[in-house]
Design a protein around this motif. Sequence first.
Motif, PDB file in Angstrom:
ATOM      1  N   SER A   1       0.834  -1.203   0.000  1.00 47.65           N
ATOM      2  CA  SER A   1       0.000   0.000   0.000  1.00 47.65           C
ATOM      3  C   SER A   1       0.865   1.248   0.000  1.00 47.65           C
ATOM      4  N   LEU A   2       0.318   2.318  -0.530  1.00 46.53           N
ATOM      5  CA  LEU A   2       1.018   3.599  -0.515  1.00 46.53           C
ATOM      6  C   LEU A   2       1.338   4.015   0.907  1.00 46.53           C
ATOM      7  N   ILE A   3       0.378   3.856   1.814  1.00 50.44           N
ATOM      8  CA  ILE A   3       0.589   4.325   3.176  1.00 50.44           C
ATOM      9  C   ILE A   3       1.741   3.567   3.831  1.00 50.44           C
ATOM     10  N   ALA A   4       1.825   2.252   3.609  1.00 48.15           N
ATOM     11  CA  ALA A   4       2.880   1.465   4.246  1.00 48.15           C
ATOM     12  C   ALA A   4       4.232   1.689   3.584  1.00 48.15           C
TER      13      ALA A   4
ATOM     14  N   ILE B   1       8.692   5.377  -6.949  1.00 47.19           N
ATOM     15  CA  ILE B   1       8.814   6.185  -8.166  1.00 47.19           C
ATOM     16  C   ILE B   1       8.629   5.328  -9.424  1.00 47.19           C
ATOM     17  N   ASP B   2       9.233   4.157  -9.422  1.00 49.81           N
ATOM     18  CA  ASP B   2       9.223   3.327 -10.640  1.00 49.81           C
ATOM     19  C   ASP B   2       7.931   2.549 -10.823  1.00 49.81           C
ATOM     20  N   ARG B   3       7.272   2.150  -9.720  1.00 51.07           N
ATOM     21  CA  ARG B   3       6.125   1.263  -9.835  1.00 51.07           C
ATOM     22  C   ARG B   3       4.811   1.884  -9.378  1.00 51.07           C
ATOM     23  N   MET B   4       4.839   2.814  -8.445  1.00 51.54           N
ATOM     24  CA  MET B   4       3.594   3.319  -7.861  1.00 51.54           C
ATOM     25  C   MET B   4       3.128   4.645  -8.469  1.00 51.54           C
ATOM     26  N   TRP B   5       3.980   5.300  -9.210  1.00 54.08           N
ATOM     27  CA  TRP B   5       3.619   6.597  -9.794  1.00 54.08           C
ATOM     28  C   TRP B   5       2.762   6.401 -11.036  1.00 54.08           C
TER      29      TRP B   5
ATOM     30  N   TRP C   1      -2.972   3.961  -4.789  1.00 56.96           N
ATOM     31  CA  TRP C   1      -3.208   3.607  -3.397  1.00 56.96           C
ATOM     32  C   TRP C   1      -2.681   2.213  -3.041  1.00 56.96           C
ATOM     33  N   MET C   2      -2.841   1.246  -3.957  1.00 55.33           N
ATOM     34  CA  MET C   2      -2.500  -0.119  -3.586  1.00 55.33           C
ATOM     35  C   MET C   2      -1.941  -0.891  -4.776  1.00 55.33           C
ATOM     36  N   MET C   3      -0.808  -1.562  -4.537  1.00 50.91           N
ATOM     37  CA  MET C   3      -0.200  -2.464  -5.507  1.00 50.91           C
ATOM     38  C   MET C   3      -0.211  -3.880  -4.932  1.00 50.91           C
ATOM     39  N   ASP C   4       0.006  -4.873  -5.790  1.00 50.49           N
ATOM     40  CA  ASP C   4       0.314  -6.193  -5.254  1.00 50.49           C
ATOM     41  C   ASP C   4       1.819  -6.271  -5.006  1.00 50.49           C
ATOM     42  N   ARG C   5       2.274  -7.385  -4.514  1.00 50.52           N
ATOM     43  CA  ARG C   5       3.689  -7.489  -4.143  1.00 50.52           C
ATOM     44  C   ARG C   5       4.620  -7.338  -5.340  1.00 50.52           C
ATOM     45  N   LYS C   6       4.143  -7.727  -6.503  1.00 48.46           N
ATOM     46  CA  LYS C   6       4.986  -7.643  -7.688  1.00 48.46           C
ATOM     47  C   LYS C   6       5.006  -6.236  -8.290  1.00 48.46           C
ATOM     48  N   GLY C   7       4.153  -5.360  -7.785  1.00 52.15           N
ATOM     49  CA  GLY C   7       4.133  -3.994  -8.293  1.00 52.15           C
ATOM     50  C   GLY C   7       3.059  -3.718  -9.314  1.00 52.15           C
ATOM     51  N   ASN C   8       2.051  -4.597  -9.395  1.00 56.28           N
ATOM     52  CA  ASN C   8       0.902  -4.357 -10.263  1.00 56.28           C
ATOM     53  C   ASN C   8      -0.173  -3.598  -9.486  1.00 56.28           C
ATOM     54  N   VAL C   9      -0.896  -2.729 -10.173  1.00 58.70           N
ATOM     55  CA  VAL C   9      -1.894  -1.896  -9.508  1.00 58.70           C
ATOM     56  C   VAL C   9      -3.092  -2.739  -9.075  1.00 58.70           C
ATOM     57  N   LYS C  10      -3.464  -2.613  -7.805  1.00 57.65           N
ATOM     58  CA  LYS C  10      -4.670  -3.264  -7.291  1.00 57.65           C
ATOM     59  C   LYS C  10      -5.805  -2.259  -7.074  1.00 57.65           C
ATOM     60  N   ILE C  11      -5.477  -1.104  -6.527  1.00 54.91           N
ATOM     61  CA  ILE C  11      -6.454  -0.027  -6.327  1.00 54.91           C
ATOM     62  C   ILE C  11      -5.830   1.247  -6.873  1.00 54.91           C
ATOM     63  N   ASP C  12      -6.465   1.829  -7.890  1.00 59.49           N
ATOM     64  CA  ASP C  12      -5.836   2.955  -8.586  1.00 59.49           C
ATOM     65  C   ASP C  12      -6.300   4.317  -8.076  1.00 59.49           C
ATOM     66  N   GLN C  13      -7.032   4.337  -6.959  1.00 58.79           N
ATOM     67  CA  GLN C  13      -7.535   5.612  -6.445  1.00 58.79           C
ATOM     68  C   GLN C  13      -6.399   6.506  -5.947  1.00 58.79           C
TER      69      GLN C  13
ATOM     70  N   PHE D   1     -10.336  10.390  -4.221  1.00 56.06           N
ATOM     71  CA  PHE D   1     -10.475  10.605  -5.662  1.00 56.06           C
ATOM     72  C   PHE D   1     -10.317   9.291  -6.425  1.00 56.06           C
ATOM     73  N   HIS D   2     -10.953   9.273  -7.606  1.00 56.28           N
ATOM     74  CA  HIS D   2     -10.684   8.201  -8.555  1.00 56.28           C
ATOM     75  C   HIS D   2      -9.316   8.441  -9.200  1.00 56.28           C
ATOM     76  N   ARG D   3      -8.897   7.501 -10.018  1.00 56.05           N
ATOM     77  CA  ARG D   3      -7.571   7.579 -10.619  1.00 56.05           C
ATOM     78  C   ARG D   3      -7.358   8.892 -11.365  1.00 56.05           C
TER      79      ARG D   3
END
Length: 426
Positions: free
Chosen positions: A54-57, A90-94, A103-115, A167-169
């Motif tokens: 998660s972004l927060i973590a 920077i490389d995976r969450m931006w 807001w949320m990726m999986d462990r491999k860096g794929n988007v799970k929640i794009d808000q 917000f949405h994505r």
Amino acid sequence: MNRNDLISLRKEAENHLVNELLPFWTSRMIDSVNGGYITHFDSNGNDSGEDEKSLIAQARCLYTMSSAHRAGYGNGKYADLARHGADFMIDRMWDREFGGFYWMMDRKGNVKIDQKIVYGLSFAIYSMSEYTLATGDPRGREYAEKVFDLLQKYSADTMYGGYWEMFHRDWTLCGPGSMGGDRKTLDVHMHLMEAYTTLYECTGQEVHRRKLLEDIDLLINRIIHPVYKTGIPQFYKDWTVAPQIKFDIIWGWDRFSPDGLKGNATDNTAYGHNAEFAWLLIHALEILQIDKNNYSELIRIVFDHTVNNGIDYEFGGVFVEGPHSGGVYDMEKEFWQQAEVLIGMLDAALMFGDEKYFEAYRNVHRFVIDKMVNKGVGEWWPLMSRQGVPIWTHMSHSWKINYHTVRAMVQSIERMNKLIDKNISV
């Protein structure tokens, strides 16, 4: 405040930080395969396997490693661990199309929640600014400023002040109710003060100073209670008080009824938040080079409310929350509230020289070291009974991470050093 007591308590805090708390994280948090940090651990400190980053973590871990390095710990290794986290964010969450961090990726860096969630984005500003201050890597400042600019463009409410939060994505505002699009919160605006303080410290830019001052004004004149100076959790757009509800993306689900409404929904204040607000305000004023004594009456009221209502003088530690006028609704002990009150009480002792604040610090310190630290593991239990028996037992997940615990030790040690240097005795 006895000098020997201070030295003894500082030694305990240093031992916990250096030999237990930081090693817990540095020995298990690095994902050397996918990048970023592993943030989910069970009661024994083993990876509990949740497939999320998660972004927060991620941001909070980046802040923790950066701040520990900046405070002089780790002989450089924490700077390397911070760089590892910054690379992943920077490389995976931006979001390279709409801007902002997902807001949320999986462990491999794929988007799970794009808000785009301002709570998380505030920590992106905070952690990226701290990262540049700690390491000199200009990317931290670059991305902190990018997020700041996006918030001014899409999130700022130019009619009533403050910021929309969910917000949405593509930065369109989410719907009302549990989606959060019709609410403003103490949580977000307090963490924006924290973020803007470090951003301004990093950049020295006038626009960052101005927006920090605006947020402080809003917190003091809209968000804290006009009489008791305690934090009010939720508002509607025009800053009328809103009943506290559960959002789809929020910490503390277990503290709401099945209908999503908080008990005592319009008359509850968290003691940890109040102490955190006060010490973050003191820090902001120091960075702004504004005399904190101009706010001394307000700050004393906030700290006194915590001392008089939030400290458990029978079993130790800090209660969860109570009504604005005083008293307690929830006598359990949450990890983050202990952490923030530790810092706040030492700031109060430094600012006012009153023994009661140091005694409150000592009380919470003893509860944390003796009961809340999971002995042999190193992190803190997330939630305990009033007497200090664990209720929740995970060591970490997206909402329970190292930011509060490590920061509490780093900042408490810094403040105890100041008290020792001043040789305060009352």
